[in-house]
Design an enzyme around this catalytic site. Structure first.
Site, short mmCIF file in Angstrom:
data_model
loop_
_atom_site.label_atom_id
_atom_site.label_comp_id
_atom_site.label_asym_id
_atom_site.label_seq_id
_atom_site.Cartn_x
_atom_site.Cartn_y
_atom_site.Cartn_z
N ILE A 275 -5.29 5.31 6.62
CA ILE A 275 -5.93 6.50 6.35
C ILE A 275 -7.21 6.58 7.61
O ILE A 275 -7.85 7.71 8.06
CB ILE A 275 -6.74 6.74 5.15
N SER A 276 -7.23 5.45 8.40
CA SER A 276 -8.27 5.25 9.35
C SER A 276 -7.65 4.38 10.41
O SER A 276 -6.71 3.73 10.24
CB SER A 276 -9.68 4.74 8.93
N GLN B 296 1.16 -8.85 2.42
CA GLN B 296 -0.16 -9.64 2.12
C GLN B 296 -0.59 -9.47 0.74
O GLN B 296 -1.47 -10.33 0.24
CB GLN B 296 -1.28 -9.38 3.12
N THR C 65 -3.18 -1.79 6.05
CA THR C 65 -4.00 -3.09 6.27
C THR C 65 -4.76 -2.77 7.57
O THR C 65 -4.57 -2.20 8.51
CB THR C 65 -2.94 -4.24 6.72
N PHE D 222 -0.56 5.80 1.74
CA PHE D 222 0.77 5.08 1.81
C PHE D 222 1.60 6.11 0.76
O PHE D 222 2.77 6.33 1.28
CB PHE D 222 0.47 4.02 0.70
N HIS E 53 0.94 -14.28 0.83
CA HIS E 53 0.08 -14.78 -0.04
C HIS E 53 0.42 -15.22 -1.26
O HIS E 53 -0.54 -15.43 -1.85
CB HIS E 53 -1.26 -13.81 0.00
#
Length: 273
Positions: free
Chosen positions: A234-235, A114, A208, A252, A132
């Site tokens: 991370i979440s 993206q 993402t 990442f 995109h």
């Protein structure tokens, strides 16, 4: 209707380590990565939202980020691109290198992104589907000519950027070849992304939140095709406990550990042979 159906999906997403992810990838033959803005955060690219230093805190997205804003003030989006290119040292990070390594080892077959920064291509990934668009391309609004750009051409002092918006030799104006708010993703690119996912035996969803419909729908497509989905973030995200099989809590850049494990395993096998 599609997003409403997705909101009712339930799946037990298991938390795993990077070492466990390496074991999963080692068993796969066709891995596809779906990446978002989190993969660029460690490349010194400011986030679009969520902080006092974000892009949309400095530039009104209604003017600088929409197709309607472009038609009324076509120079504005170019100002954002010029300022970011001139003010930030943007480089590939260790995560990009890790994905390139996974490709060279034969595991990763394609990247669906993206992002518009071109960093996956710069790091060596050969099959990148940029949903995109790419900020290093400009398209003429009159003759549809596409011009390849580079970092120097996007600097404040470059000939290409000396007058905004840049003009095409035909007399038309150039638009960055990216998707602005109010535009839709190319159906051909979506089809290509779905074809890649349909062939994969593992989908890595990296960096993402999967709240943008493009990412959500592709994850849902993979889920319907019964593809294994691993999140690296991370979440937890929108697809956690809905569509993903596993979640790795990591940046990442930490994918370097996975790449090194698999690279070491590959070299060990070569010595045995």
């Amino acid at each position: 209707m599609g997003n409403l159906m997705i909101s009712f999906l339930k799946k037990d997403t298991q938390s795993i380590t990077l070492e466990e992810l390496a074991k999963i990838i080692k068993k796969c033959k066709h891995v596809v990565a779906l990446t978002g803005s989190g993969t660029s955060a460690e490349s010194n690219i400011p986030s679009f939202r969520g902080s006092s230093n974000s892009i949309w805190s400095k530039y009104d997205p209604r003017i600088y980020g929409t197709i309607w804003g472009f038609w009324k003030y076509p120079e504005k989006i170019w100002e954002v691109i010029r300022d970011i290119s001139s003010d930030y040292e943007i480089e590939i990070n260790n995560g990009h290198v890790a994905l390139s390594t996974l490709e060279s080892l034969g595991y990763l077959k394609s990247v669906v992104t993206q992002n518009v920064d071109g960093l996956h291509e710069a790091s060596g990934n050969t099959k990148v589907i940029s949903l995109h668009g790419n900020v290093f391309e400009a398209v003429c609004c009159t003759c549809n000519k596409i011009v390849k750009l580079n970092k120097i051409m996007l600097q404040k002092t470059s000939h290409f950027m000396h007058q905004l918006p840049p003009e095409c030799p035909c007399g038309g104006i150039f638009k960055p070849n990216i998707i602005l708010f109010g535009e839709v993703v190319s159906s051909d690119l979506l089809k290509e992304a779905e074809e890649e996912i349909a062939k994969c035996d593992l989908l890595l969803v990296i960096g993402t939140s999967s709240t943008v419909s493009t990412a959500t729908n592709l994850c849902h497509f993979a889920c319907k095709k019964k593809k294994k989905i691993v999140e690296i973030n991370i979440s937890k995200t929108y697809i956690t406990n809905k569509m993903s099989d596993y979640h790795v809590c990591a940046k990442f850049s930490e994918l370097t550990k996975v790449a090194n494990i698999l690279k070491g395993s590959s070299e060990k096998n070569k010595k045995i042979m």
